[in-house]
Design a protein around this motif. Structure first.
Motif, PDB file in Angstrom:
ATOM      1  N   MET A 195      13.102 -14.766 -11.134  1.00  0.00           N
ATOM      2  CA  MET A 195      13.062 -13.672 -10.181  1.00  0.00           C
ATOM      3  C   MET A 195      11.938 -12.719 -10.577  1.00  0.00           C
ATOM      4  O   MET A 195      11.850 -12.310 -11.731  1.00  0.00           O
ATOM      5  CB  MET A 195      14.410 -12.959 -10.178  1.00  0.00           C
ATOM      6  CG  MET A 195      14.467 -11.721  -9.330  1.00  0.00           C
ATOM      7  SD  MET A 195      14.708 -11.955  -7.570  1.00  0.00           S
ATOM      8  CE  MET A 195      16.257 -12.813  -7.521  1.00  0.00           C
ATOM      9  N   LEU A 196      11.115 -12.381  -9.632  1.00  0.00           N
ATOM     10  CA  LEU A 196      10.029 -11.430  -9.829  1.00  0.00           C
ATOM     11  C   LEU A 196      10.431 -10.120  -9.161  1.00  0.00           C
ATOM     12  O   LEU A 196      10.875 -10.123  -8.009  1.00  0.00           O
ATOM     13  CB  LEU A 196       8.738 -11.968  -9.211  1.00  0.00           C
ATOM     14  CG  LEU A 196       7.464 -11.167  -9.432  1.00  0.00           C
ATOM     15  CD1 LEU A 196       7.076 -11.160 -10.912  1.00  0.00           C
ATOM     16  CD2 LEU A 196       6.327 -11.748  -8.603  1.00  0.00           C
ATOM     17  N   THR A 197      10.320  -9.022  -9.886  1.00  0.00           N
ATOM     18  CA  THR A 197      10.630  -7.714  -9.310  1.00  0.00           C
ATOM     19  C   THR A 197       9.401  -6.818  -9.408  1.00  0.00           C
ATOM     20  O   THR A 197       8.568  -6.974 -10.307  1.00  0.00           O
ATOM     21  CB  THR A 197      11.809  -7.038 -10.036  1.00  0.00           C
ATOM     22  OG1 THR A 197      11.492  -6.900 -11.421  1.00  0.00           O
ATOM     23  CG2 THR A 197      13.090  -7.841  -9.868  1.00  0.00           C
ATOM     24  N   ALA A 198       9.300  -5.898  -8.470  1.00  0.00           N
ATOM     25  CA  ALA A 198       8.190  -4.942  -8.450  1.00  0.00           C
ATOM     26  C   ALA A 198       8.766  -3.552  -8.246  1.00  0.00           C
ATOM     27  O   ALA A 198       9.564  -3.344  -7.330  1.00  0.00           O
ATOM     28  CB  ALA A 198       7.207  -5.278  -7.336  1.00  0.00           C
ATOM     29  N   GLU A 199       8.369  -2.621  -9.102  1.00  0.00           N
ATOM     30  CA  GLU A 199       8.834  -1.233  -9.019  1.00  0.00           C
ATOM     31  C   GLU A 199       7.621  -0.318  -8.939  1.00  0.00           C
ATOM     32  O   GLU A 199       6.681  -0.475  -9.731  1.00  0.00           O
ATOM     33  CB  GLU A 199       9.637  -0.858 -10.267  1.00  0.00           C
ATOM     34  CG  GLU A 199      10.822  -1.740 -10.516  1.00  0.00           C
ATOM     35  CD  GLU A 199      12.124  -1.118 -10.075  1.00  0.00           C
ATOM     36  OE1 GLU A 199      12.175   0.117  -9.982  1.00  0.00           O
ATOM     37  OE2 GLU A 199      13.064  -1.874  -9.818  1.00  0.00           O
ATOM     38  N   ARG A 200       7.651   0.611  -8.003  1.00  0.00           N
ATOM     39  CA  ARG A 200       6.558   1.572  -7.870  1.00  0.00           C
ATOM     40  C   ARG A 200       6.516   2.438  -9.129  1.00  0.00           C
ATOM     41  O   ARG A 200       7.527   2.933  -9.596  1.00  0.00           O
ATOM     42  CB  ARG A 200       6.755   2.433  -6.640  1.00  0.00           C
ATOM     43  CG  ARG A 200       5.521   3.275  -6.335  1.00  0.00           C
ATOM     44  CD  ARG A 200       5.671   4.093  -5.098  1.00  0.00           C
ATOM     45  NE  ARG A 200       6.160   3.275  -3.991  1.00  0.00           N
ATOM     46  CZ  ARG A 200       6.482   3.773  -2.820  1.00  0.00           C
ATOM     47  NH1 ARG A 200       6.408   5.049  -2.590  1.00  0.00           N
ATOM     48  NH2 ARG A 200       6.911   2.990  -1.862  1.00  0.00           N
ATOM     49  N   MET A 201       5.308   2.624  -9.658  1.00  0.00           N
ATOM     50  CA  MET A 201       5.142   3.397 -10.891  1.00  0.00           C
ATOM     51  C   MET A 201       5.057   4.888 -10.611  1.00  0.00           C
ATOM     52  O   MET A 201       5.382   5.695 -11.460  1.00  0.00           O
ATOM     53  CB  MET A 201       3.895   2.921 -11.641  1.00  0.00           C
ATOM     54  CG  MET A 201       4.018   1.475 -12.109  1.00  0.00           C
ATOM     55  SD  MET A 201       2.481   0.817 -12.790  1.00  0.00           S
ATOM     56  CE  MET A 201       2.329   1.764 -14.282  1.00  0.00           C
ATOM     57  N   SER A 202       4.592   5.252  -9.414  1.00  0.00           N
ATOM     58  CA  SER A 202       4.417   6.653  -9.059  1.00  0.00           C
ATOM     59  C   SER A 202       4.465   6.773  -7.544  1.00  0.00           C
ATOM     60  O   SER A 202       4.012   5.882  -6.827  1.00  0.00           O
ATOM     61  CB  SER A 202       3.069   7.152  -9.584  1.00  0.00           C
ATOM     62  OG  SER A 202       2.637   8.293  -8.898  1.00  0.00           O
ATOM     63  N   MET A 203       4.967   7.874  -7.062  1.00  0.00           N
ATOM     64  CA  MET A 203       5.004   8.094  -5.619  1.00  0.00           C
ATOM     65  C   MET A 203       3.606   8.343  -5.060  1.00  0.00           C
ATOM     66  O   MET A 203       3.369   8.197  -3.875  1.00  0.00           O
ATOM     67  CB  MET A 203       5.898   9.300  -5.292  1.00  0.00           C
ATOM     68  CG  MET A 203       7.369   9.069  -5.597  1.00  0.00           C
ATOM     69  SD  MET A 203       8.076   7.674  -4.716  1.00  0.00           S
ATOM     70  CE  MET A 203       8.126   8.335  -3.068  1.00  0.00           C
ATOM     71  N   TRP A 204       2.665   8.722  -5.889  1.00  0.00           N
ATOM     72  CA  TRP A 204       1.353   9.163  -5.418  1.00  0.00           C
ATOM     73  C   TRP A 204       0.308   8.073  -5.365  1.00  0.00           C
ATOM     74  O   TRP A 204      -0.571   8.101  -4.526  1.00  0.00           O
ATOM     75  CB  TRP A 204       0.839  10.314  -6.291  1.00  0.00           C
ATOM     76  CG  TRP A 204       1.886  11.343  -6.491  1.00  0.00           C
ATOM     77  CD1 TRP A 204       2.495  11.669  -7.668  1.00  0.00           C
ATOM     78  CD2 TRP A 204       2.491  12.173  -5.502  1.00  0.00           C
ATOM     79  NE1 TRP A 204       3.442  12.639  -7.459  1.00  0.00           N
ATOM     80  CE2 TRP A 204       3.454  12.974  -6.139  1.00  0.00           C
ATOM     81  CE3 TRP A 204       2.324  12.314  -4.126  1.00  0.00           C
ATOM     82  CZ2 TRP A 204       4.227  13.903  -5.465  1.00  0.00           C
ATOM     83  CZ3 TRP A 204       3.096  13.235  -3.455  1.00  0.00           C
ATOM     84  CH2 TRP A 204       4.027  14.018  -4.115  1.00  0.00           C
ATOM     85  N   ARG A 205       0.323   7.121  -6.246  1.00  0.00           N
ATOM     86  CA  ARG A 205      -0.789   6.192  -6.379  1.00  0.00           C
ATOM     87  C   ARG A 205      -0.573   4.840  -5.712  1.00  0.00           C
ATOM     88  O   ARG A 205      -1.497   4.199  -5.289  1.00  0.00           O
ATOM     89  CB  ARG A 205      -1.101   6.032  -7.883  1.00  0.00           C
ATOM     90  CG  ARG A 205      -2.156   5.028  -8.229  1.00  0.00           C
ATOM     91  CD  ARG A 205      -3.552   5.537  -7.899  1.00  0.00           C
ATOM     92  NE  ARG A 205      -4.550   4.653  -8.439  1.00  0.00           N
ATOM     93  CZ  ARG A 205      -5.013   3.584  -7.837  1.00  0.00           C
ATOM     94  NH1 ARG A 205      -4.579   3.229  -6.670  1.00  0.00           N
ATOM     95  NH2 ARG A 205      -5.942   2.842  -8.410  1.00  0.00           N
ATOM     96  N   GLY A 206       0.665   4.364  -5.625  1.00  0.00           N
ATOM     97  CA  GLY A 206       0.901   3.060  -5.008  1.00  0.00           C
ATOM     98  C   GLY A 206       0.825   1.892  -5.966  1.00  0.00           C
ATOM     99  O   GLY A 206       0.823   0.744  -5.533  1.00  0.00           O
ATOM    100  N   ARG A 207       0.748   2.158  -7.277  1.00  0.00           N
ATOM    101  CA  ARG A 207       0.742   1.076  -8.266  1.00  0.00           C
ATOM    102  C   ARG A 207       2.170   0.582  -8.480  1.00  0.00           C
ATOM    103  O   ARG A 207       3.118   1.352  -8.425  1.00  0.00           O
ATOM    104  CB  ARG A 207       0.172   1.566  -9.593  1.00  0.00           C
ATOM    105  CG  ARG A 207      -1.295   1.944  -9.479  1.00  0.00           C
ATOM    106  CD  ARG A 207      -1.813   2.501 -10.772  1.00  0.00           C
ATOM    107  NE  ARG A 207      -1.978   1.388 -11.706  1.00  0.00           N
ATOM    108  CZ  ARG A 207      -2.079   1.539 -13.014  1.00  0.00           C
ATOM    109  NH1 ARG A 207      -2.003   2.726 -13.567  1.00  0.00           N
ATOM    110  NH2 ARG A 207      -2.239   0.494 -13.782  1.00  0.00           N
TER     111      ARG A 207
END
Length: 151
Positions: free
Chosen positions: A1-13
Motif C-alpha cells: 500500500m502506498l500512502t501520500a500525506e500533504r506536508m504543508s497546507m501552503w506548498r502542495g508537497r
C-alpha cells in the motif's frame, strides 16, 4: 500500500510511504503541471502536455519511463515497462480510481481525506516509481480541479 500525506497546507508537497516506510516526496512543479520526485537514489520528472491530458515520466537522463494518457477522464491508461495499465474513475462524483485487469478491479487509488488531501494507492504489479508517478498525476489533477472550482 502506498500512502501520500500533504506536508504543508501552503506548498502542495506530499510525503509518500510504501507500507509505512518513507520512499519519496512529491514536489509539484511551479511552472508546469506535474512534479518531481526521487526514489532509491533516482530522480524523476513528471510533466503534462498543454491540455493536462497526457503526462510523461522521465528519468534523470531524459528517457521516458511512463506515459499516462487521457488523465482526468473516466477511463485512462498508464504505459510503462512494456505494459499497459488501465484505470477508470469509480463514479462521476467520487475520488476513487480503479486499476483494472481484463475489466475487473484489481487495485485502487483514492483520496482518504478531502481536508488533508491524504491518498491511499493499492496498485499491485506496478513498479514503485510508476506508482508514485500515478499518485503524483492524481494530485496534480485534483489540485487543478480545486483551483478551477475556487477561481
Amino acid at each position: 500500500m502506498l500512502t501520500a500525506e500533504r506536508m504543508s497546507m501552503w506548498r502542495g508537497r506530499y510525503r509518500l510511504a510504501a507500507d509505512g516506510r518513507p520512499v519519496a516526496v512529491w514536489d509539484p512543479s511551479w511552472w508546469r503541471t506535474g512534479g518531481d520526485f526521487e526514489v532509491d537514489g533516482r530522480r524523476f520528472q513528471v510533466r503534462a502536455n498543454g491540455w493536462g491530458t497526457k503526462y510523461r515520466m522521465l528519468d534523470e537522463m531524459g528517457n521516458e519511463v511512463a506515459l499516462i494518457e487521457k488523465a482526468g477522464r473516466k477511463q485512462w491508461t498508464v504505459q510503462a515497462g512494456g505494459r499497459t495499465y488501465e484505470f477508470r474513475r469509480a463514479s462521476f462524483w467520487g475520488n476513487q480510481q480503479e486499476l483494472l485487469a481484463d475489466g475487473a478491479k484489481v487495485g485502487s487509488l483514492r483520496r482518504t481525506s478531502a481536508w488533508s488531501g491524504a491518498i491511499e494507492a493499492d496498485l499491485p504489479g506496478m513498479p514503485l516509481p510508476v506508482q508514485i508517478c500515478v499518485v503524483g498525476v492524481q494530485i496534480a489533477i485534483w489540485q487543478a480541479q480545486q483551483s478551477a472550482a475556487s477561481g
